[in-house]
Design a protein around this motif. Structure first.
Motif, short mmCIF file in Angstrom:
data_model
loop_
_atom_site.label_atom_id
_atom_site.label_comp_id
_atom_site.label_asym_id
_atom_site.label_seq_id
_atom_site.Cartn_x
_atom_site.Cartn_y
_atom_site.Cartn_z
N LEU A 68 -14.60 12.29 -54.06
CA LEU A 68 -15.30 12.13 -52.78
C LEU A 68 -15.85 13.48 -52.36
O LEU A 68 -15.09 14.37 -51.95
CB LEU A 68 -14.35 11.58 -51.71
N ASN A 69 -17.15 13.64 -52.47
CA ASN A 69 -17.79 14.91 -52.14
C ASN A 69 -18.36 14.86 -50.72
O ASN A 69 -18.68 13.79 -50.20
CB ASN A 69 -18.92 15.22 -53.12
N GLY A 70 -18.49 16.02 -50.08
CA GLY A 70 -19.06 16.09 -48.74
C GLY A 70 -18.15 15.56 -47.65
O GLY A 70 -18.63 15.05 -46.63
N VAL A 71 -16.83 15.70 -47.82
CA VAL A 71 -15.91 15.18 -46.80
C VAL A 71 -15.99 15.96 -45.49
O VAL A 71 -15.54 15.47 -44.46
CB VAL A 71 -14.45 15.18 -47.32
N ASP A 72 -16.58 17.16 -45.53
CA ASP A 72 -16.73 17.92 -44.29
C ASP A 72 -17.71 17.26 -43.33
O ASP A 72 -17.76 17.61 -42.14
CB ASP A 72 -17.19 19.35 -44.59
N ALA A 73 -18.51 16.29 -43.82
CA ALA A 73 -19.48 15.60 -42.97
C ALA A 73 -18.96 14.27 -42.43
O ALA A 73 -19.70 13.55 -41.77
CB ALA A 73 -20.77 15.35 -43.77
N LEU A 74 -17.70 13.94 -42.69
CA LEU A 74 -17.16 12.66 -42.24
C LEU A 74 -17.05 12.60 -40.72
O LEU A 74 -16.69 13.58 -40.06
CB LEU A 74 -15.77 12.43 -42.85
N GLN A 119 -8.29 -1.47 -46.22
CA GLN A 119 -8.76 -2.83 -45.98
C GLN A 119 -10.26 -2.91 -46.23
O GLN A 119 -11.02 -2.12 -45.67
CB GLN A 119 -8.46 -3.27 -44.54
N PRO A 120 -10.72 -3.85 -47.05
CA PRO A 120 -12.17 -4.05 -47.22
C PRO A 120 -12.78 -4.51 -45.90
O PRO A 120 -12.10 -5.07 -45.04
CB PRO A 120 -12.27 -5.14 -48.29
N ILE A 121 -14.06 -4.26 -45.74
CA ILE A 121 -14.75 -4.71 -44.54
C ILE A 121 -14.72 -6.24 -44.47
O ILE A 121 -15.05 -6.92 -45.44
CB ILE A 121 -16.21 -4.21 -44.53
N ASP A 159 -21.28 5.34 -41.32
CA ASP A 159 -19.91 4.88 -41.48
C ASP A 159 -19.85 3.51 -42.14
O ASP A 159 -18.99 3.26 -43.01
CB ASP A 159 -19.21 4.84 -40.13
N ASP A 160 -20.75 2.60 -41.76
CA ASP A 160 -20.74 1.25 -42.32
C ASP A 160 -21.03 1.27 -43.82
O ASP A 160 -20.34 0.60 -44.61
CB ASP A 160 -21.75 0.36 -41.60
N VAL A 161 -22.05 2.00 -44.20
CA VAL A 161 -22.41 2.07 -45.61
C VAL A 161 -21.31 2.74 -46.41
O VAL A 161 -20.93 2.29 -47.51
CB VAL A 161 -23.75 2.80 -45.79
N LEU A 162 -20.78 3.85 -45.88
CA LEU A 162 -19.73 4.57 -46.58
C LEU A 162 -18.48 3.71 -46.73
O LEU A 162 -17.86 3.69 -47.80
CB LEU A 162 -19.40 5.87 -45.83
N ALA A 163 -18.10 2.99 -45.66
CA ALA A 163 -16.91 2.13 -45.74
C ALA A 163 -17.10 1.03 -46.78
O ALA A 163 -16.16 0.69 -47.52
CB ALA A 163 -16.61 1.53 -44.36
N ALA A 164 -18.29 0.45 -46.83
CA ALA A 164 -18.56 -0.60 -47.82
C ALA A 164 -18.49 -0.04 -49.24
O ALA A 164 -17.97 -0.69 -50.16
CB ALA A 164 -19.92 -1.23 -47.55
#
Length: 495
Positions: A264-270, A288-290, A228-233
């Protein structure tokens, strides 16, 4: 309204059989003129508007290079192709320096490859004329010409985008492409579902180029396997010092794709947390940016990709239904490769030539028996698996035409070997564990597959096959007769 005339091609060869063969390969797509020597060819050039000249190199009197050199001086826009059974470096250098040859075609040539080369040459002629015309417009019409050029570039982007999704005339992918063309120009989210490796990214890119945003950037981000952290960044960006190890502020994909398209590919894995953040983005348009407190907005068009059908996941509570309905304003389904059997041969040939060009190893193509085996396989890895197999075949190939003996054993065992199934639909190798029937029936089917695979891999050398399988030649022949296993028509049996 009269139908547009076909492009004119002049074929020159002193052998009537070669001229007839070239005419048969081209006559459905072109108006074909024929000449058996350079003098007759020159007369036809003066009397007709010829877009492409295809000439044999070695002819009595003037050679092909000499003829095409004169054609270049008199009609420089005509595209020139040389056909030769020889590959002397001196001839090639002369052809390049004197005649400005567009392409060499070596004998023996395949009709499909020959037709494709001439089609490309005619297209080059058309593009050259169009470029010349647009250059004149820009020179004399100033800003008006520049605007027209921009419009044509945009049209070219729209056409080339969907053309990059390779498929046949009767492809099962065509209905999906038809819908994608309609959805492309509407500023709404799109959900593309399909197994991994089916080409969802290519379709999303084609939709981008087919939209009014075609001159803006296209970005892609695969959400599968990311924390989640990497994806959000990556998606939202991060303020300076908000992410450990990142000293400078980081702009997210949403900021970089502003006024463009983000896939955005692979959204089923969110994760549930990321689903919630994505819901706010899609429904409210802000993020909002991190490490930031202000809410930013982005004008990026969002296209989503899912490797699984999201409806069952919503029913089980594994995916937010409100997010699903926000994403799936329009939906597209990419069929797996096993459902695109009519496209497999075309895809394999295209991939082979791309890989051959990348590695500098010339090839003519795949043999018909090899293509039949590829078409009989399930391809659970879809397009990447097919490309991997074609690459491996190219590495092992010793001949210009790649035969079925180069194919991996599990694909050969899954394929249809000659007439072994007595006209029935072949059972794929991946289905062996689900077979019904007696033990004898199942063992016989596996035996048929192993026999066919071994003989194909060994180029139907029965002595080698019998030795590998621990059989006598008489025993091997008895099993082949029993199961009706025969080589393909293009395969020669060896002792």
């Amino acid at each position: 309204m009269a139908a547009p005339s076909l492009p004119t091609v002049l074929v020159v060869d002193d052998e009537p059989f070669s001229v007839a063969s070239m005419r048969m390969a081209l006559e459905d797509d072109f108006h074909v003129l024929e000449a058996t020597d350079a003098e007759e060819a020159w007369r036809l050039m003066e009397e007709n508007w010829v877009q492409v000249v295809v000439s044999d190199q070695r002819m009595p009197g003037r050679t092909g290079v000499e003829l095409l050199s004169d054609v270049r001086d008199r009609w420089p826009e005509t595209v020139r192709i040389i056909v030769t059974g020889y590959t002397e470096s001196s001839d090639m250098i002369d052809a390049i320096n004197k005649a400005g040859i567009y392409q060499f075609i070596t004998k023996p040539w395949h009709p499909d490859q020959f037709l494709m080369a001439v089609r490309n040459a005619a297209r080059l002629f058309e593009l050259s004329r169009e470029h010349e015309r647009m250059s004149l417009e820009m020179r004399y019409l100033g800003n008006t010409a520049a605007q027209k050029l921009q419009a044509r570039r945009q049209q070219a982007q729209e056409a080339s985008g969907f053309d990059k999704v390779l498929r046949g005339v009767d492809s099962p992918l065509n209905p999906t492409i038809s819908l994608a063309r309609q959805y492309a120009s509407f500023e709404v989210p799109v959900l593309i579902s399909g197994e991994a490796g089916t080409g969802k990214t290519d379709l999303a890119r084609a939709m981008h180029f087919g939209s009014l945003r075609g001159d803006r950037p296209f970005y892609k981000l695969n959400c599968a396997g990311m924390s989640d952290d990497v994806l959000a960044a990556e998606l939202f960006g991060a303020k300076r010092g908000a992410v450990p190890g990142v000293v400078q502020a980081k702009a997210g994909m949403l900021q970089r794709a502003d006024r463009g398209t983000l896939f955005l590919n692979g959204v089923d894995a969110l994760s549930p947390a990321m689903q919630l953040q994505l819901l706010h983005l899609v429904s409210e348009g802000g993020f909002q940016p991190i490490g930031g407190h202000e809410t930013l907005t982005s004008d990026a068009r969002l296209i989503f990709g899912a490797h699984r059908d999201l409806r069952p996941l919503c029913a089980r509570g594994q995916f937010r239904s409100d997010l699903f309905y926000e994403m799936a304003v329009t939906e597209l389904a990419m069929p797996p490769l096993r459902a695109r059997v009519p496209d497999i041969a075309m895809l394999a040939e295209r991939m082979l030539h791309e890989v051959a060009e990348a590695h500098g190893k010339p090839v003519r193509g795949l043999s018909r028996p090899a293509l039949e085996f590829l078409e009989s396989y399930d391809w659970p890895g879809n397009l990447p698996e097919l490309r991997n197999e074609v690459t491996r075949m190219l590495i092992l190939a010793q001949d210009m035409t790649l035969g079925p003996e180069l194919i991996s054993r599990h694909i050969l065992q899954a394929g249809n070997h000659g007439d072994l199934a007595a006209g029935e639909k072949p059972v794929r190798g991946t289905d062996l564990c689900t077979l019904e029937g007696t033990l004898k029936d199942r063992v016989e089917l596996m035996e048929m597959r192993i026999l066919g695979e071994t003989l194909t891999r060994l180029k139907w050398n029965k002595s080698k096959a019998a030795a590998e399988l621990g059989l006598s030649r008489v025993g091997l022949r008895a099993k082949l007769d029993r199961y009706g296993i025969e080589p393909h028509a293009t395969v020669t049996e060896e002792d």
